[in-house]
Design an enzyme around this catalytic site. Structure first.
Site, short mmCIF file in Angstrom:
data_model
loop_
_atom_site.label_atom_id
_atom_site.label_comp_id
_atom_site.label_asym_id
_atom_site.label_seq_id
_atom_site.Cartn_x
_atom_site.Cartn_y
_atom_site.Cartn_z
N HIS A 52 19.35 -22.21 -25.79
CA HIS A 52 19.45 -21.56 -24.48
C HIS A 52 19.51 -22.59 -23.37
CE1 HIS A 52 18.50 -17.58 -26.18
NE2 HIS A 52 17.75 -18.27 -27.02
N ASP B 184 21.30 -14.78 -19.19
CA ASP B 184 20.22 -15.16 -20.11
C ASP B 184 19.13 -16.00 -19.43
OD1 ASP B 184 18.75 -16.03 -22.33
OD2 ASP B 184 20.28 -17.47 -22.99
#
Lengths: 555, 555
Positions: free
Chosen positions: B367, B193
């Site tokens: 994130h 990611d």
């Protein structure tokens, strides 16, 4: 109005972003503070710049005594040429600010002499019944001032834009003493910059970017390309100083960057060591590790120098793998996508792009945060307070920051919007109706046009020349045009002229053919190119100026 | 391709924002990881959602073995219904994720049974030649996993979305041990990611918002209205806990907020004390100081609950002076103006609106930032690395973060974009051409439609039903419509039917008349209302579905 009342009339910039302009009126005298512009939002793609509606001032034409400018940012001076086309009054500002104004006036070729009067901090100017003192403040542009206006009913302090920078790079400190003096003697009304009222704490000093830049200069092994606002003289000085220290020559690229640095240099506000500068056309030949390029275009404006570099379409500068690109600026809300697209293009060329918030920072704001705003509120201790320069959310936050002053003399805070009139006498203040305000959209056409001849549009009727919408579908992945461009129009005199419309469509095709694949994947660039080219075509062939709104379907 | 090669084929989400989908192929077996959607950009105003083009998978229909989902965010599961309409394969995900998928499938009324197979972390699933282990990760949604896929040529680790939260509110720690085990045994390829690869340092723990919320609960004297992403179960838990502590009842407002909280509660992932909830319709009668409203609409979506509240157009909730509104969310780039407009409306109603970055924060990212990404890189120590989930700038930053692994076995990093094929065997990897990818625009029409019947548009031709552009000029200051709306169209069958076009124009007028002045000053809301109403009108009266692009001239 009764004649012994002071009227404070915001003509732009309260409850909207940019386009600052404020009128103070007492009896038969009006002074105007700032005459700014704003850049049009996407919804106004048909026009170039937006300025305040001057109707109120025109209705009081014989009362207007002077224009005062707080500093040289476009949102404070961008409408001066249009103002002067209507009002032949003196303009008072610092010498540097006036030089920036002169440059704009020259562009527009205003065909009469104007009275630009340089003023220094601590100087007083009389205009009608008003006496105005210039007070030096710190901001992201040099030579910025607040104004202390003595009126028959009391003193009004207008801060202009400011931050309270304890260590400005030019060591010109914010003149807190003068503000404190006014506060001690009693201020009727404070008008203060709300831009960062929604940020807690203090804004960092301009010097805070130095450690980050040092780190970047230390690590960069190839070309170093730095973009900042062209008016950020403090920032430019730091970049120049570091380039000198690290043995890099400096190329200044982009029209506004070149002209503003020249002006600042001429005023002794920017020191450039002899032999440090090189010409943009010499960058390609220079050793990459020995060059800093300072370039305009932080906001990803489609026609700016940096945007052209990003899509490899600039005549002098190209980005190679290993180069470092630094965006030393904030993202103006609404520009995110355009800026991120530009960064993606730069990254694809192999550049390491530095952007966004970091610690230490790449950019610091020129506007004071909550605690600085409180400091000024506490020094000035006004009887009445009007937050200025901000959208409603910032104005209302600023109003809340003043609440604690209730115990030391603050009578009331008014959250005004552009057009609201505040009426004051020595011991009362109230909202008193509204005046005509609005936005004038200016389609500047070719550069060098005379202001009087410029097409100033009143958008109350859809443009008299109609509206033309070029519609095309572009494949985002390949940049391929997936259908021939369509031209849809309404109220455009030539829309039934099939030959003309065909030629116009061909002009759009030509724009497309003249763009490289990378540009075509970037709808922001394409919209702007299509608009500009089609406008030129229609102006030239038909002498019409329809509004042109390209519609791009990304697929 | 030769049969002993593994192909990694991103079908969405690399070099673009959202719409994540990845295929792994070995011989006659394909597994698909995630099937996400993206919300259309402004340029696609004519459509509702955008999904990846499934052409590649359809061409390999008989090879597709299964769909694996990493977590329940729309950009990872929003296209599952469309995928299942084409492919009758099992779907593997955690139970909570599957419940979110079920809700979507019900909406679209997919008329056959689907095979949703709940999986727990540390469980293994076999699909063709692939063996997939679920590995628990921390993220802004509960029940998120990474996937460790054992293939004939080596192990592929796909992180899904993650942060490395050392103190998640549910105490379910990131399973670093399993990743470390795989790293020790040798990983061929890491797919990780990149969303926050351009942020330095560490993202803060979800618990970091607690002090800010405590402060807000302490200070709020009237109604407290908090908006967050409906899927932020951790955030909701903290809001519920604090409401309980501070003696406030909780009303949950907004369709998605209600349904997601129900699902989370049913799975035992959200604890709600008995008697704490009140119905939205009871908020008006409750004592403001005893109520927390949790509401959807952080992005200022024109039809969301919070946007309606902001313009005083919600059936149950209204904002009064003294209320506090908290936006506990990030601003998705592109939404700034819409969100700021909503905040301005709320501020005009007298609310104290808390938003933006503060310390302690109102919101933390789900994130991982640079150092967390490096931690995962260091644990997994892959031979090859492909940054996923990000635009080009984030992917290239992430690639740079892996450079130090060159000394411990990293052979090569590939910055791929959607459609690029990476081909691997046990000791080599290379880019190997491209497959067909693209964006499918879905015009969902009325809710409850059967997927097969939905109009899935191929934008390669301008819509077969043509394009209709309602054009109107609105005065920003007054909300007054300054000219009758115009309707411009192209390729729309009924454009020469004067009576129909007049009726359509009247439908736009009706939308305008049915909107209050505050809504009319907000072009985002107006565009969306005009589009929705006119679409409904044309669908009903003419059974056509032209693309509808409202053009609003702000004056």
């Amino acid at each position: 109005m009764s004649d012994n009342k002071l009227q404070v009339i915001p003509l732009g910039g309260l409850g909207e972003f940019g386009m600052h302009m404020m009128a103070l009126r007492y009896g038969d005298d009006i002074i105007v503070i700032d005459a700014g512009m704003m850049f049009p939002e996407d919804e106004l793609l048909g026009v170039d710049i937006v300025t305040p509606d001057l109707t109120f001032l025109k209705e009081n034409r014989e009362r207007v005594r002077a224009l005062f400018l707080t500093h040289g940012h476009e949102d404070h001076i961008g409408a001066v040429a249009f103002f002067l086309a209507e009002f032949d009054v003196p303009v008072y500002a610092t010498a540097f600010t006036l030089s920036l104004v002169e440059r704009r006036i020259e562009e527009y070729d205003l065909d009469r002499d104007v009275r630009l009067r340089p003023v220094k901090p601590k100087q007083f100017i009389e205009a009608g019944t008003f006496k105005v003192e210039f007070v030096h403040v710190t901001h992201s542009i040099v030579s910025a001032v607040a104004l202390a206006v003595t009126t028959p009913v009391g003193v009004v302090v207008h801060t202009g834009d400011f931050k309270v920078d304890p260590t400005p790079t030019d060591n010109e400190l914010f003149d807190l003493h003068t503000l404190a003096d006014y506060g001690k003697r009693g201020v009727l009304l404070l008008l203060s910059d709300s831009t960062n009222a929604d940020r807690p704490g203090y804004s960092e000093s301009e010097r805070a970017v130095r450690p980050r830049f040092e780190d970047i200069f230390n690590r960069s092994e190839q070309k170093l390309i730095i973009s900042c606002f062209s008016s950020s003289i403090h920032r430019l000085q730091q970049i120049i100083d570091l380039s000198q220290e690290f043995g890099r020559k400096v190329a200044i690229v982009g029209r506004s960057m070149i002209s503003v640095t020249e002006i600042a240099h001429n005023h002794g506000l920017l020191e450039i060591p002899d032999g440090l500068l090189i010409r943009p056309q010499d960058v390609a030949e220079a050793k990459p590790s020995r060059v800093t390029v300072v370039i305009s275009g932080t906001q990803g404006e489609p026609m700016s120098a940096l945007s052209r570099v990003a899509v490899d379409n600039h005549k002098n500068i190209s980005v190679k793998s290993g180069d470092t690109v630094v965006l030393s600026s904030r993202i103006i809300p609404g520009n995110e996508k355009t800026i991120f697209r530009m960064i993606d293009h730069l990254a694809k060329r192999g550049a390491d792009v530095m952007y966004g918030s970091m610690n230490p920072p790449l950019h610091v704001s020129g506007h004071g945060s909550s605690e600085e705003l409180r400091l000024v509120l506490n020094l000035v201790r006004p009887k009445y307070f009007v937050p200025i320069h901000g959208e409603y959310r910032q104005l209302s936050k600023h109003a809340r920051l003043a609440e604690h002053l209730r115990t030391v003399g603050l009578e009331e805070t008014f959250v005004l919007e552009t057009g609201d009139v505040l009426e004051l006498d020595t011991n009362s203040a109230r909202k008193a109706g509204r005046v005509t305000v609005g936005r004038v959209c200016i389609d500047s056409g070719a550069a060098g046009e005379v202001v009087g001849d410029m097409v100033i549009r009143d958008r109350r009727v859809l443009s008299e020349d109609g509206i033309v919408l070029p519609i095309l579908a572009i494949n985002r992945h390949t940049g391929k045009i997936e259908s021939a461009p369509e031209l849809v129009s309404r109220g455009f005199a030539l829309e039934s002229d099939a030959a003309f419309m065909r030629a116009a469509r061909e002009s759009v095709m030509k724009t497309l053919e003249g763009s490289n694949e990378e540009e075509k994947t970037d709808w922001g660039v394409m919209k702007e190119k299509i608009r500009a080219d089609l406008k030129r075509f229609i102006n030239r062939e038909a002498e019409r100026r329809p509004l042109i709104f390209p519609v791009i379907l990304e697929i």
